[in-house]
Design a protein around this motif. Structure first.
Motif, PDB file in Angstrom:
ATOM      1  N   TRP A 189      32.553  35.817  49.130  1.00 55.92           N
ATOM      2  CA  TRP A 189      32.275  35.661  47.697  1.00 55.92           C
ATOM      3  C   TRP A 189      31.476  36.858  47.190  1.00 55.92           C
ATOM      4  N   PHE A 190      30.435  37.240  47.936  1.00 60.39           N
ATOM      5  CA  PHE A 190      29.614  38.372  47.507  1.00 60.39           C
ATOM      6  C   PHE A 190      30.418  39.660  47.486  1.00 60.39           C
ATOM      7  N   ARG A 191      31.332  39.832  48.433  1.00 59.05           N
ATOM      8  CA  ARG A 191      32.148  41.047  48.470  1.00 59.05           C
ATOM      9  C   ARG A 191      33.092  41.116  47.273  1.00 59.05           C
ATOM     10  N   LEU A 192      33.720  39.987  46.935  1.00 59.97           N
ATOM     11  CA  LEU A 192      34.592  39.964  45.754  1.00 59.97           C
ATOM     12  C   LEU A 192      33.797  40.215  44.474  1.00 59.97           C
ATOM     13  N   TYR A 193      32.608  39.619  44.432  1.00 57.99           N
ATOM     14  CA  TYR A 193      31.756  39.823  43.253  1.00 57.99           C
ATOM     15  C   TYR A 193      31.370  41.285  43.097  1.00 57.99           C
ATOM     16  N   ARG A 194      30.927  41.939  44.165  1.00 55.66           N
ATOM     17  CA  ARG A 194      30.553  43.353  44.093  1.00 55.66           C
ATOM     18  C   ARG A 194      31.735  44.226  43.689  1.00 55.66           C
ATOM     19  N   ARG A 195      32.909  43.922  44.231  1.00 55.22           N
ATOM     20  CA  ARG A 195      34.074  44.739  43.876  1.00 55.22           C
ATOM     21  C   ARG A 195      34.431  44.584  42.406  1.00 55.22           C
ATOM     22  N   GLU A 196      34.303  43.364  41.876  1.00 55.07           N
ATOM     23  CA  GLU A 196      34.601  43.137  40.462  1.00 55.07           C
ATOM     24  C   GLU A 196      33.607  43.883  39.578  1.00 55.07           C
ATOM     25  N   VAL A 197      32.317  43.818  39.932  1.00 51.74           N
ATOM     26  CA  VAL A 197      31.296  44.501  39.138  1.00 51.74           C
ATOM     27  C   VAL A 197      31.504  46.016  39.184  1.00 51.74           C
ATOM     28  N   GLU A 198      31.802  46.559  40.358  1.00 50.52           N
ATOM     29  CA  GLU A 198      32.025  47.997  40.478  1.00 50.52           C
ATOM     30  C   GLU A 198      33.247  48.443  39.684  1.00 50.52           C
ATOM     31  N   ALA A 199      34.289  47.616  39.654  1.00 56.17           N
ATOM     32  CA  ALA A 199      35.479  47.967  38.886  1.00 56.17           C
ATOM     33  C   ALA A 199      35.164  48.009  37.395  1.00 56.17           C
ATOM     34  N   ILE A 200      34.359  47.057  36.916  1.00 59.92           N
ATOM     35  CA  ILE A 200      33.989  47.056  35.493  1.00 59.92           C
ATOM     36  C   ILE A 200      33.140  48.279  35.156  1.00 59.92           C
ATOM     37  N   ARG A 201      32.204  48.630  36.035  1.00 56.94           N
ATOM     38  CA  ARG A 201      31.371  49.806  35.778  1.00 56.94           C
ATOM     39  C   ARG A 201      32.205  51.087  35.780  1.00 56.94           C
ATOM     40  N   ASP A 202      33.181  51.185  36.674  1.00 57.78           N
ATOM     41  CA  ASP A 202      34.048  52.368  36.695  1.00 57.78           C
ATOM     42  C   ASP A 202      34.874  52.460  35.424  1.00 57.78           C
ATOM     43  N   ALA A 203      35.332  51.321  34.924  1.00 58.40           N
ATOM     44  CA  ALA A 203      36.109  51.338  33.683  1.00 58.40           C
ATOM     45  C   ALA A 203      35.250  51.763  32.506  1.00 58.40           C
ATOM     46  N   GLU A 204      34.006  51.258  32.475  1.00 61.27           N
ATOM     47  CA  GLU A 204      33.111  51.647  31.383  1.00 61.27           C
ATOM     48  C   GLU A 204      32.773  53.125  31.438  1.00 61.27           C
ATOM     49  N   ALA A 205      32.753  53.691  32.644  1.00 59.96           N
ATOM     50  CA  ALA A 205      32.469  55.125  32.784  1.00 59.96           C
ATOM     51  C   ALA A 205      33.712  55.981  32.620  1.00 59.96           C
ATOM     52  N   GLY A 206      34.850  55.344  32.413  1.00 59.58           N
ATOM     53  CA  GLY A 206      36.092  56.078  32.223  1.00 59.58           C
ATOM     54  C   GLY A 206      36.723  56.580  33.506  1.00 59.58           C
ATOM     55  N   LEU A 207      36.304  56.021  34.641  1.00 55.59           N
ATOM     56  CA  LEU A 207      36.859  56.488  35.917  1.00 55.59           C
ATOM     57  C   LEU A 207      38.195  55.837  36.228  1.00 55.59           C
ATOM     58  N   VAL A 208      38.438  54.617  35.705  1.00 56.00           N
ATOM     59  CA  VAL A 208      39.722  53.942  35.891  1.00 56.00           C
ATOM     60  C   VAL A 208      40.172  53.424  34.532  1.00 56.00           C
ATOM     61  N   PRO A 209      41.493  53.305  34.315  1.00 56.55           N
ATOM     62  CA  PRO A 209      41.966  52.764  33.040  1.00 56.55           C
ATOM     63  C   PRO A 209      41.437  51.357  32.811  1.00 56.55           C
ATOM     64  N   ALA A 210      41.081  51.086  31.588  1.00 56.99           N
ATOM     65  CA  ALA A 210      40.507  49.788  31.262  1.00 56.99           C
ATOM     66  C   ALA A 210      41.501  48.662  31.457  1.00 56.99           C
ATOM     67  N   GLU A 211      42.826  48.974  31.340  1.00 60.99           N
ATOM     68  CA  GLU A 211      43.797  47.889  31.473  1.00 60.99           C
ATOM     69  C   GLU A 211      43.881  47.358  32.898  1.00 60.99           C
ATOM     70  N   GLN A 212      43.298  48.064  33.865  1.00 60.28           N
ATOM     71  CA  GLN A 212      43.297  47.578  35.236  1.00 60.28           C
ATOM     72  C   GLN A 212      42.200  46.545  35.491  1.00 60.28           C
ATOM     73  N   ILE A 213      41.310  46.373  34.543  1.00 62.63           N
ATOM     74  CA  ILE A 213      40.226  45.416  34.681  1.00 62.63           C
ATOM     75  C   ILE A 213      40.687  44.076  34.145  1.00 62.63           C
ATOM     76  N   PRO A 214      40.483  42.973  34.859  1.00 58.41           N
ATOM     77  CA  PRO A 214      40.891  41.657  34.353  1.00 58.41           C
ATOM     78  C   PRO A 214      40.254  41.372  33.008  1.00 58.41           C
ATOM     79  N   ALA A 215      41.048  40.798  32.144  1.00 62.14           N
ATOM     80  CA  ALA A 215      40.555  40.493  30.801  1.00 62.14           C
ATOM     81  C   ALA A 215      39.443  39.466  30.869  1.00 62.14           C
ATOM     82  N   GLU A 216      38.397  39.692  30.102  1.00 61.47           N
ATOM     83  CA  GLU A 216      37.287  38.762  30.053  1.00 61.47           C
ATOM     84  C   GLU A 216      37.506  37.766  28.925  1.00 61.47           C
ATOM     85  N   PRO A 217      37.037  36.546  29.106  1.00 61.20           N
ATOM     86  CA  PRO A 217      37.195  35.559  28.032  1.00 61.20           C
ATOM     87  C   PRO A 217      36.445  36.001  26.786  1.00 61.20           C
TER      88      PRO A 217
END
Length: 285
Positions: free
Chosen positions: A230-258
């Motif tokens: 659970w902690f590993r999935l959580y960390r990976r999700e948080v890191e993916a969101i931070r990378d998207a906010e920094a423009g390192l990965v396309p935002a469309e690759q991040i799961p849509a938030e409610p």
């Protein structure tokens, strides 16, 4: 950033974790309790009986359990039929038991192991039991502690020999009402070597006991593994969101938030008016 925890996917993950971890901890604790019970019963079974412990009446110790197994039981009556129980080891030597049936004063018959003789059964005559009324004191044993030999079926032995000590093996040989227990005399008589009492069944620190201990560790490891994943999935999700906010990965690759209802365009707002004017059909001049 942490609103992804409210998505249906994460709801499923969280519910699984909330259910799986307590189940794993409960099963681990249960297996540990089983191991501790075996340790306690093993300690009780191997503990020396107090010196000079008085014998109790046989009927007061029945049915035989882990507490009464090995206790000194007293019975009185007259000896009847006698059998030999072959291939019994004592002090590293192979011999046979001398088993005599005692017709107790209460009417039932009690198997009594009067002692052990070296060598094959029947090689020499076993001493005859005492005649007349006798008082017998011996260590109480259950049928499960009779050292069953799988190769000794009742019909595969010569007459006068018995493979298993217990009512189930004697019921077809003698017409008596039998106790589902037996005693072994602890004092040598008539040249017989006394047979020490066996430990109760399922009380030793055997492979099965250590299997309980191994299962305990496995269940606790499962609980830790669920939390780790659970902690590993959580960390990976948080890191993916931070990378998207920094423009390192396309935002469309991040799961849509409610999207909270409060963030929807309010009726009458400027954004709502602009959207309404953009979609409204134009009126001809």
């Amino acid at each position: 950033m942490h609103r992804f925890l409210l998505t249906p996917r994460w709801w499923g993950i969280n519910v699984f974790v909330v259910l799986a971890v307590p189940v794993c901890l409960f099963m681990g604790s249960w297996q540990l309790g089983r191991f501790e019970d075996r340790v306690d019963t093993h300690r009780e079974a191997t503990a020396e009986r107090p010196a000079g412990q008085a014998a109790a009446p046989l009927d007061s110790l029945l049915p035989v359990d882990k507490k009464t197994s090995g206790r000194l039981a007293a019975a009185s009556g007259e000896y009847a039929e006698q059998f030999l129980v072959p291939e019994r080891r004592l002090d590293g030597k192979t011999g046979h038991y001398v088993l005599t049936l005692l017709k107790t004063d209460g009417g039932k018959v009690l198997p009594v192991v009067r002692g052990w003789l070296p060598g094959p059964a029947g090689a020499k005559a076993a001493p005859a039991p005492p005649a007349g009324r006798v008082e017998v004191t011996g260590a109480l044993q259950s049928a499960e502690n009779s050292g069953t030999k799988g190769v000794h079926a009742a019909g595969g032995l010569p007459a006068g020999q018995l493979g298993v000590i217990g009512a189930a093996s004697l019921v077809n040989l003698v017409p008596y009402d039998l106790y589902d227990a037996w005693v072994t005399v602890q004092t040598g008589t008539d040249g017989l070597t006394p047979v020490p009492a066996a430990a109760p069944a399922n009380t030793g620190l055997d492979l099965k006991a250590f299997q309980n201990l191994g299962y305990t560790g496995e269940w606790f490891v499962f609980a830790a593994f669920v939390l780790f994943m659970w902690f590993r999935l959580y960390r990976r999700e948080v890191e993916a969101i931070r990378d998207a906010e920094a423009g390192l990965v396309p935002a469309e690759q991040i799961p849509a938030e409610p999207t909270p209802a409060a963030e929807a365009p309010a009726e009458g707002s400027a954004a709502g008016a602009a959207a309404a004017s953009a979609t409204a059909p134009s009126r001809p001049e």
